[in-house]
Design an enzyme around this catalytic site. Structure first.
Site, PDB file in Angstrom:
ATOM      1  N   HIS A 188       0.817  -1.223   0.000  1.00  0.00           N
ATOM      2  CA  HIS A 188       0.000   0.000   0.000  1.00  0.00           C
ATOM      3  C   HIS A 188       0.840   1.259   0.000  1.00  0.00           C
ATOM      4  CE1 HIS A 188      -3.249  -2.830   0.722  1.00  0.00           C
ATOM      5  NE2 HIS A 188      -3.936  -1.931   0.052  1.00  0.00           N
ATOM      6  N   ARG A 293     -10.254   4.309  -0.585  1.00  0.00           N
ATOM      7  CA  ARG A 293      -9.828   3.352   0.445  1.00  0.00           C
ATOM      8  C   ARG A 293     -10.088   3.992   1.804  1.00  0.00           C
ATOM      9  NH1 ARG A 293      -5.815   2.071  -3.761  1.00  0.00           N
ATOM     10  NH2 ARG A 293      -5.547  -0.170  -3.906  1.00  0.00           N
ATOM     11  N   ARG A 329     -15.167   2.356  -0.424  1.00  0.00           N
ATOM     12  CA  ARG A 329     -15.035   0.985   0.060  1.00  0.00           C
ATOM     13  C   ARG A 329     -15.078   1.005   1.580  1.00  0.00           C
ATOM     14  NH1 ARG A 329      -9.669  -2.236  -1.337  1.00  0.00           N
ATOM     15  NH2 ARG A 329      -8.706  -0.871   0.192  1.00  0.00           N
ATOM     16  N   GLU A 427     -11.874  -9.951  -5.310  1.00  0.00           N
ATOM     17  CA  GLU A 427     -10.424 -10.006  -5.085  1.00  0.00           C
ATOM     18  C   GLU A 427      -9.994 -11.319  -4.448  1.00  0.00           C
ATOM     19  OE1 GLU A 427      -9.226  -6.712  -2.595  1.00  0.00           O
ATOM     20  OE2 GLU A 427     -11.021  -6.855  -1.370  1.00  0.00           O
ATOM     21  N   ASN A 450      -4.914  -6.623  -7.164  1.00  0.00           N
ATOM     22  CA  ASN A 450      -3.723  -6.768  -6.293  1.00  0.00           C
ATOM     23  C   ASN A 450      -3.879  -7.996  -5.412  1.00  0.00           C
ATOM     24  OD1 ASN A 450      -3.299  -4.233  -7.373  1.00  0.00           O
ATOM     25  ND2 ASN A 450      -4.064  -3.164  -5.570  1.00  0.00           N
ATOM     26  N   ASP A 451      -5.028  -8.067  -4.742  1.00  0.00           N
ATOM     27  CA  ASP A 451      -5.260  -9.238  -3.898  1.00  0.00           C
ATOM     28  C   ASP A 451      -5.622 -10.462  -4.726  1.00  0.00           C
ATOM     29  OD1 ASP A 451      -4.706  -8.505  -1.238  1.00  0.00           O
ATOM     30  OD2 ASP A 451      -6.488  -7.237  -1.219  1.00  0.00           O
ATOM     31  N   ARG A 461       1.748 -10.452  -1.534  1.00  0.00           N
ATOM     32  CA  ARG A 461       2.050  -9.220  -2.272  1.00  0.00           C
ATOM     33  C   ARG A 461       3.045  -8.331  -1.531  1.00  0.00           C
ATOM     34  NH1 ARG A 461      -3.695  -5.906  -1.818  1.00  0.00           N
ATOM     35  NH2 ARG A 461      -2.505  -4.023  -2.183  1.00  0.00           N
ATOM     36  N   CYS A 498     -10.332  -2.021 -10.140  1.00  0.00           N
ATOM     37  CA  CYS A 498      -9.736  -0.925  -9.362  1.00  0.00           C
ATOM     38  C   CYS A 498      -8.370  -1.285  -8.826  1.00  0.00           C
ATOM     39  CB  CYS A 498     -10.663  -0.468  -8.245  1.00  0.00           C
ATOM     40  SG  CYS A 498     -10.928  -1.733  -6.997  1.00  0.00           S
TER      41      CYS A 498
HETATM   42  C1  PEP Z   1      -6.895  -4.821  -4.662  1.00  0.00           C
HETATM   43  O1  PEP Z   1      -6.703  -5.744  -3.863  1.00  0.00           O
HETATM   44  O2  PEP Z   1      -6.639  -4.906  -5.882  1.00  0.00           O
HETATM   45  C2  PEP Z   1      -7.422  -3.532  -4.195  1.00  0.00           C
HETATM   46  C3  PEP Z   1      -7.794  -2.589  -5.032  1.00  0.00           C
HETATM   47  O3  PEP Z   1      -7.473  -3.327  -2.847  1.00  0.00           O
HETATM   48  P1  PEP Z   1      -6.174  -3.016  -1.962  1.00  0.00           P
HETATM   49  O4  PEP Z   1      -5.019  -2.799  -2.889  1.00  0.00           O
HETATM   50  O5  PEP Z   1      -6.477  -1.817  -1.149  1.00  0.00           O
HETATM   51  O6  PEP Z   1      -6.053  -4.255  -1.158  1.00  0.00           O
HETATM   52 MG    MG Z   2      -7.549  -5.618  -1.879  1.00  0.00          MG
END
Ligand code: PEP
Ligand code: MG
Length: 543
Positions: A188, A293, A329, A427, A450-451, A461, A498
């Site tokens: 993050h 977020r 979110r 995700e 991402n997740d 990650r 996203c």
């Molecule tokens: C993701 O997981 O792709 C996402 C947008 O949420 P975050 O990166 O905040 O976990």
């Molecule tokens: Mg996520």
């Protein structure tokens, strides 16, 4: 001159002095506080200590250099007692509910600027003194007594590692770039750097020796150049000017529609982490916000944000976006996003642990406070609510039930709320596999790549060692995206992305051909994506 090879987070160039940041030696951070009286007392105590230090310095100087040389410390002592200076600090703590360090540093900056602009030479010279005093008090507040040399000019921050809670509290106007030794490109902190459009590198062996040195971050090559020679520096200055010219060209796309050559309108939205990011959303002409977020509101604080504080934040964003979609979110705390006051147990595997919707459904008092704030704010704009880390239909039904309960409460009290769309993050592989059922319960899906990459490939990650095999282009991930779009569309559910992959321009055409309806990206990526959307023909799709 020394060149370090790292991994780039954002392909930009930045030039400036390095500030070596360690946990003990922090920049002045802005924190929200609730107990203003306690904060004022902290200031008064620090002021008293500063006054003692100045007296001691006066006595020492008097002995060593005599009356004239010592007088400066007497002047500082008097300035520290100045009513206007103290009133300004008090007012800032009370009205803005900020920490004492921040109030002192800001007041110091304001007063110093005011003195520097006076005609009288005597007062102009006091500009530096007032800064000195403010810095002394800030150091005491931070528990540091030695005279440090933190400047006010924007810097390239070099740190071993930066937690999201640290990054989010930094004064972003003072940051030219980041370099860290640890961290991964999907953490993050990296995402925050992209949101702020700040060039950043990871995997750089940082050291205190770098402090104060001139450096260049080359985000294209992933290099940090410390003390570049004149020739190289000049060539980077030219590259930076070229970057700015390119940016000017992209700005010509402002105001243009996000429509493909064959007429499909795409929702091109931006991701934000705080109310302050909305300015970047507008400057880059995004058509909405696809991911706010909200957990960053919690990370900025040292206790739970109240319903009223959250309401004000959501309302400000909704009003500023003036009727454009704002998808907020719900709290996605846990894993790398930790706030002490949640008192979460230490876990062996927090990415798969007690986090996000799991906490919210388990601690409804936290969840309902946020939902109430969101629903109240929805009367002032076009808010959508999105639930993170979903793995079952039941979770969605429970969340929606809370929303209905709160609507009934608001109706009873005559408090207005708007029409809110509700959606889920896709995700987890589980959410993809049950997307056909989930689509019946919600208005939209937003793919958190991402997740989704992390859980599909079983690659943490956060783990820098695995960064080179964390591959969001993996066929399994792309197939999951395609499948989610197909299942969503069957139930009239619009589908967006996203996660960071949404900003990958090498995949924009692929996503559009899959039928993706929305791309929500960091504000700085909006115009480059617009350029591609407008040149793409979807045809019959055919991924
Ligand atoms: C993701 O997981 O792709 C996402 C947008 O949420 P975050 O990166 O905040 O976990
Ligand atoms: Mg996520």
């Amino acid at each position: 001159m020394k060149i370090y090879q790292g991994k780039s987070i954002l392909k930009g160039i930045t030039i400036g002095k390095i500030l070596y940041y360690s946990k003990e030696e922090q920049m002045v951070q802005r924190r929200s506080i609730t107990d203003t009286e306690a904060e004022w007392t902290r200031y008064e105590e620090a002021k008293e200590q500063a006054s003692k230090q100045l007296n001691a310095l006066y006595e020492k100087a008097l002995k060593e250099v005599g009356e004239t040389g010592a007088a400066i410390f007497e002047v500082h002592g008097m300035m520290l007692e100045d009513d206007d200076f103290n009133d300004s600090i008090k007012n800032m703590i009370e009205a803005q509910k900020v920490n004492a360090e921040y109030a002192v540093a800001s007041t110091g900056d304001n007063f110093s600027l005011m003195f520097s602009q006076m005609d009288d030479e005597y007062f102009q010279a006091r500009s530096a003194d007032i800064k000195d005093i403010a810095e002394r008090v800030v150091r005491i507040l931070q528990g540091k007594n030695a005279d440090g040399e933190l400047g006010d000019e924007p810097v390239i921050l070099a740190a071993k590692d930066l937690a999201p809670s640290e990054t989010v509290q930094m004064d972003k106007s003072k940051l030219l770039g980041f370099v860290t030794e640890l961290g991964s490109s999907n953490s993050h902190t990296a995402i925050l750097a992209r949101t702020m459009n700040i060039p950043a590198l990871i995997g750089i062996p940082v050291s205190e020796e770098m402090n104060g040195k001139m450096a260049v971050i080359d985000g294209v090559k992933g290099e940090l150049i410390v003390e570049p020679d004149e020739e190289l520096l000049a060539s980077y200055q030219e590259k930076k000017r070229e970057e700015e010219r390119q940016r000017e060209l992209l700005l010509q796309l402002k105001g243009k529609e996000d429509v493909t050559l064959d007429g499909k309108k795409i929702r091109l939205y931006a991701n934000i982490g705080s109310v302050g990011d909305v300015a970047r959303v507008l400057a880059n002409d995004a058509d909405g916000i696809g991911l706010f977020r909200s957990e960053f509101l919690y990370l900025e604080k040292d206790t739970f944000p109240t319903e009223e504080e959250q309401f004000q934040a959501y309302r400000t964003v909704a009003e500023t976006m003036a009727g454009k979609k704002v998808i907020i979110r719900t709290l996605d705390i846990g894993a790398d996003k930790q706030a002490d006051y949640f008192n979460l147990d230490h876990e062996e595997n927090p990415a798969m642990g007690y986090r996000a919707i799991r906490i919210c459904l388990d601690r409804p008092e936290i969840f309902k406070t946020q939902l109430r704030a969101l629903l109240r704010a929805s009367a002032y704009g076009n808010i959508g609510i999105m639930y993170p880390m979903i793995i079952s239909v039941n979770e969605v039904l429970q969340a929606k039930k809370y929303v209905e309960e709160i609507k009934a409460e608001l109706d009873e009290k005559g408090i207005p709320y708007g029409d809110v769309e509700q959606g889920v993050m896709i995700e987890t592989p589980a959410a993809v596999m049950i997307s056909a059922q989930l689509a019946r319960e919600v208005d939209f899906f937003s793919l958190g790549t991402n997740d989704l990459t992390q859980y599909t490939l079983a690659i943490d990650r956060q783990n820098a060692k695995l960064d080179n095999i964390y591959d969001s282009h993996h066929p399994a991930v792309l197939e999951m995206i395609r499948m989610t779009v197909e299942n969503g569309h069957k139930e009239n559910c619009w589908v967006g992305i996203c996660g960071e992959l949404g900003a990958d321009t090498t995949l924009t055409e692929t996503f559009l051909k899959m039928g993706v309806d929305e791309l929500s990206v960091s504000p700085g990526s909006v115009l480059p994506i617009r350029e591609i959307i407008r040149k793409t023909k979807i045809g019959d799709g055919g991924f």
